[in-house]
Design a protein around this motif. Structure first.
Motif, short mmCIF file in Angstrom:
data_model
loop_
_atom_site.label_atom_id
_atom_site.label_comp_id
_atom_site.label_asym_id
_atom_site.label_seq_id
_atom_site.Cartn_x
_atom_site.Cartn_y
_atom_site.Cartn_z
N GLY A 70 0.79 -1.23 0.00
CA GLY A 70 0.00 0.00 0.00
C GLY A 70 0.82 1.27 0.00
O GLY A 70 0.26 2.37 0.00
N GLY A 71 2.14 1.15 -0.01
CA GLY A 71 2.98 2.35 -0.03
C GLY A 71 3.08 2.96 -1.42
O GLY A 71 2.63 2.38 -2.40
N ASN A 72 3.65 4.13 -1.50
CA ASN A 72 3.85 4.81 -2.77
C ASN A 72 5.34 5.12 -2.93
O ASN A 72 5.81 6.15 -2.46
N PRO A 73 6.09 4.25 -3.63
CA PRO A 73 7.52 4.45 -3.78
C PRO A 73 7.90 5.37 -4.95
O PRO A 73 9.08 5.56 -5.22
N VAL A 74 6.92 5.95 -5.64
CA VAL A 74 7.21 6.76 -6.83
C VAL A 74 7.81 8.10 -6.44
O VAL A 74 7.25 8.84 -5.63
N ILE A 75 8.97 8.41 -7.04
CA ILE A 75 9.64 9.69 -6.82
C ILE A 75 9.32 10.66 -7.96
O ILE A 75 8.94 11.80 -7.73
N ARG A 76 9.49 10.17 -9.18
CA ARG A 76 9.24 11.00 -10.38
C ARG A 76 8.68 10.13 -11.48
O ARG A 76 8.90 8.93 -11.50
N THR A 77 8.00 10.79 -12.43
CA THR A 77 7.42 10.09 -13.57
C THR A 77 7.76 10.83 -14.85
O THR A 77 7.62 12.05 -14.93
N LEU A 78 8.20 10.08 -15.84
CA LEU A 78 8.49 10.60 -17.17
C LEU A 78 7.45 10.01 -18.11
O LEU A 78 7.30 8.79 -18.17
N ALA A 79 6.71 10.84 -18.81
CA ALA A 79 5.67 10.38 -19.73
C ALA A 79 5.89 11.03 -21.09
O ALA A 79 5.89 12.26 -21.19
N GLY A 80 6.08 10.21 -22.10
CA GLY A 80 6.32 10.74 -23.43
C GLY A 80 7.55 11.62 -23.51
O GLY A 80 7.60 12.55 -24.31
N GLY A 81 8.55 11.32 -22.69
CA GLY A 81 9.79 12.08 -22.71
C GLY A 81 9.77 13.36 -21.91
O GLY A 81 10.75 14.12 -21.92
N ARG A 82 8.70 13.62 -21.18
CA ARG A 82 8.60 14.84 -20.36
C ARG A 82 8.31 14.46 -18.91
O ARG A 82 7.49 13.60 -18.64
N TRP A 83 9.00 15.16 -18.00
CA TRP A 83 8.76 14.93 -16.57
C TRP A 83 7.38 15.44 -16.21
O TRP A 83 6.99 16.52 -16.60
N VAL A 84 6.63 14.62 -15.48
CA VAL A 84 5.29 14.98 -15.02
C VAL A 84 5.40 15.56 -13.63
O VAL A 84 6.05 14.97 -12.75
N GLU A 85 4.79 16.72 -13.43
CA GLU A 85 4.81 17.34 -12.11
C GLU A 85 3.87 16.56 -11.17
O GLU A 85 2.79 16.15 -11.58
N PRO A 86 4.31 16.33 -9.94
CA PRO A 86 3.44 15.60 -8.99
C PRO A 86 2.15 16.40 -8.73
O PRO A 86 2.16 17.63 -8.76
N ALA A 87 1.08 15.67 -8.46
CA ALA A 87 -0.18 16.32 -8.12
C ALA A 87 -0.03 17.04 -6.80
O ALA A 87 0.61 16.56 -5.88
N SER A 88 -0.60 18.22 -6.71
CA SER A 88 -0.49 18.98 -5.45
C SER A 88 -1.69 18.79 -4.58
O SER A 88 -2.67 18.25 -4.91
#
Length: 88
Positions: A70-88
């Motif tokens: 149930g944890g969230n280990p995601v630090i960053r996400t790259l989608a289509g070659g662009r970094w996705v900003e985390p949801a605020s």
């Protein structure tokens, strides 16, 4: 039927704990095998010329992905070659 879930780490954890997959099999099912099943031949693998989708995890070992339930280990996400900003 379907069971919508917005957490791929959680799905991978369930695959390991409840379906008997090892961590490598669960990651493959969630990435390259899932993309192949959906006919998305330009993603699911890290290779030159493919769509640049990548998730950076806070883990030194892939087995950690299935350990913290149930944890969230995601630090960053790259989608289509662009970094996705985390949801605020």
């Amino acid at each position: 039927g379907s069971a919508p879930c917005y957490s791929m780490p959680f799905v991978i954890q369930l695959a390991v704990r409840k379906l008997g997959l090892n961590v490598d099999e669960a990651i493959a099912a969630a990435t390259k095998n899932g993309a192949s099943l959906l006919g998305l031949s330009d993603r699911g693998r890290i290779e030159a010329g493919l769509r640049a989708d990548l998730v950076v995890l806070d883990a030194d070992d892939p087995r950690a992905l299935a350990f913290e339930f149930g944890g969230n280990p995601v630090i960053r996400t790259l989608a289509g070659g662009r970094w996705v900003e985390p949801a605020s």
